[in-house]
Design an enzyme around this catalytic site. Structure first.
Site, mmCIF file in Angstrom:
data_model
loop_
_atom_site.group_PDB
_atom_site.id
_atom_site.type_symbol
_atom_site.label_atom_id
_atom_site.label_comp_id
_atom_site.label_asym_id
_atom_site.label_seq_id
_atom_site.Cartn_x
_atom_site.Cartn_y
_atom_site.Cartn_z
ATOM 1 N N ASP A 148 -48.355 153.148 38.853
ATOM 2 C CA ASP A 148 -48.014 152.057 39.761
ATOM 3 C C ASP A 148 -47.346 150.941 38.957
ATOM 4 O OD1 ASP A 148 -50.412 151.146 38.434
ATOM 5 O OD2 ASP A 148 -51.520 152.076 40.072
ATOM 6 N N ASP A 193 -47.021 146.947 38.202
ATOM 7 C CA ASP A 193 -47.691 145.657 38.326
ATOM 8 C C ASP A 193 -46.763 144.565 37.819
ATOM 9 O OD1 ASP A 193 -49.964 146.919 39.265
ATOM 10 O OD2 ASP A 193 -50.821 147.136 37.270
ATOM 11 N N ASP A 248 -56.641 144.382 27.630
ATOM 12 C CA ASP A 248 -57.598 145.117 26.802
ATOM 13 C C ASP A 248 -57.018 145.638 25.481
ATOM 14 O OD1 ASP A 248 -56.078 146.905 28.292
ATOM 15 O OD2 ASP A 248 -57.785 147.995 29.146
#
Ligand code: ATP
Ligand code: MG
Length: 453
Positions: free
Chosen positions: A58, A60, A157
């Protein structure tokens, strides 16, 4: 790794991402933000995947426009999220997630400096900000603080997940050395790995998932922190851990993920009963069934087929549950009750750790109890068997046993023929497949490495 607020900018001529690789909706979104005076970046996993030549799951977008502003700019916008307010732009076959740059706010010893201050439309918060909430164990529960683009990169992260593609000049922006780690195939936390895993233990699972999926190495300090912090996985919420478990084992590299998890000590905190059983042997043989079954799941996913959560969990826990059920049968329980009891006890023990939804548990029970019936051919009223709810999944379970070891191929062939002759489809049902964000993500072409959604 040295963190800095001065990013490395990789110009269009020096990287392979072209606009043709983006989804038209993502491109439209970026342009509209840019044309209205905002910074608009493609961020996260999609940039990583495009650079690796993989198809992103996807797209973002990150921007300095605040949620209210995004809502004004896009008629198809819905604001979602409790922990952090995000905009979902609903296109016909795709949702583009647009988030306002946010900060990673920490105590004073935090490696992430906040000197950069706010820019654009978004203001930053402070470490005493009521929008941020940290549990006694240091787990971040709420993190609703706008930030600068640099802060937005630093709160992510792993370095390879913090790259951005800027629609203003088509460059890649790298605040954390992500390009080098991507080139070298390294998963490395941004900042001190121990602190980053304390803030959010699920990141440890993400580390092994990305390492297995991309064929990357986990950098030494990051790996040591995984091993050290693995028991704290139980501080994450059980529903989130369930979602993560599906991603881990339906990634297309489930077997590799499983081996890494066991090596890092991440499997035991999630499935303690099963882990203890795995550590023993049955009649002198180690329990290698899970690995074999996960390889089968990986093969199925790579050939574009679906594996539903009940089938996945049956394949992971089936051997263990069959042994438990056999023990109960030895104590005089009839077969159906024995399997029901074994599954119920297992789900009960799992509930405080990994919240397997009730309907998925029902599926596991259905698949495994049907195995008893499938072993008898034709048995009583065989025509009623293919009509049973979990028959296609139960047959897939049997097929996996046959293609691995120990399954009776004759029985499988008999039921497949019987179902065919009785004009019943033996294709897998899609019931209970995990949903992508709100289940309406765009699908492009035939996916490899997809979860069963
Ligand atoms: P996938 O291909 O599985 O979607 P992804 O990297 O896109 O991988 P997402 O869960 O979609 O992962 O998250 C998008 C981005 O948000 C990540 O790339 C990362 O930058 C950031 N992110 C996601 N989860 C976390 C987390 N737990 N802690 C910090 N950053 C995170
Ligand atoms: Mg993603």
């Amino acid at each position: 790794m040295k963190e800095t607020h001065t990013p490395r900018i990789i110009p269009r001529s020096d990287h392979p991402i072209s606009r043709a690789m983006l989804s038209p909706n993502a491109l439209k979104t970026l342009y509209r933000l840019r044309d209205n005076g905002h910074t608009a970046w493609l961020v996260g996993g999609c940039v990583r995947d495009l650079l690796l030549g993989r198809e992103p799951k996807d797209f973002d977008v990150a921007t300095d426009a605040v949620p209210g502003r995004i809502k004004k700019l896009f008629r198809n916008c819905r604001l979602v999220g409790r922990r952090f307010r995000l905009a979902h732009l609903h296109f016909r076959d795709e949702i583009i997630e647009v988030s306002t740059f946010r900060a990673h706010v920490q105590g004073e010893d935090d490696a992430v400096s906040r000197e950069a201050g706010a820019d654009g439309d978004a203001g930053t918060g402070s470490s005493r900000d009521p929008r941020r909430l940290v549990s006694e164990e240091g787990v971040v529960l709420r993190d609703n603080v706008f930030g600068t683009p640099a802060e937005d990169a630093l709160r992510r992260d792993f370095t390879v997940n913090a790259l951005a593609y800027d629609i203003a000049d088509f460059s890649i922006i790298d605040f954390v050395g992500g390009m080098e780690d991507l080139r070298d195939g390294v998963i490395r936390t941004i900042g001190d790995p121990g602190s980053r895993f304390t803030e959010d233990p699920v990141r440890m699972l993400r580390a092994v998932r990305f390492a297995a999926l991309l064929g990357f190495e986990i950098e030494d300090a990051t790996w040591r922190a995984v091993v050290e912090n693995a028991p704290s996985l139980t501080l994450s919420t059980p529903p989130r851990l369930y979602e993560e478990v599906l991603k881990l084992f339906l990634s297309g590299e489930g077997e590799r993920t499983y081996q890494l998890m066991r090596r890092g000590g991440l499997f035991a905190p999630l499935f303690p009963g099963l882990d203890a059983w795995l550590a023993q042997e049955t009649e002198g043989f180690p329990h290698a069934g899970i690995g074999r079954n996960l390889e089968w799941v990986d093969r199925r996913i790579s050939s574009g087929e679906k594996v539903s959560p009940p089938l996945l969990l049956s394949l992971m826990f089936g051997e263990y549950l069959e042994e438990e059920a056999a023990r109960l049968r030895g104590r005089g329980f009839p077969p159906q009750e024995a399997m029901d009891g074994a599954v119920a006890a297992f789900l009960g023990a799992q509930a405080p750790l990994v919240a397997i939804p009730h309907r998925v548990g029902v599926g596991v029970r259905g698949i495994l109890t049907l195995q008893n019936r499938l072993r008898r051919i034709p048995g009583k009223r065989p025509e009623s068997v293919p009509a049973r709810s979990w028959f296609p999944e139960a047959l897939a379970y049997l097929r996996c046993q046959c293609e691995g070891m120990g399954g009776d191929a004759g029985i499988l062939a008999w039921w497949e023929r019987f179902a065919r002759e009785n004009a019943i489809s033996v294709g897998e049902k899609q019931a209970d497949a995990p949903k992508a964000r709100h289940g309406r993500r765009r699908r492009r072409g035939k996916k490899k490495n997809r979860t069963g959604d």
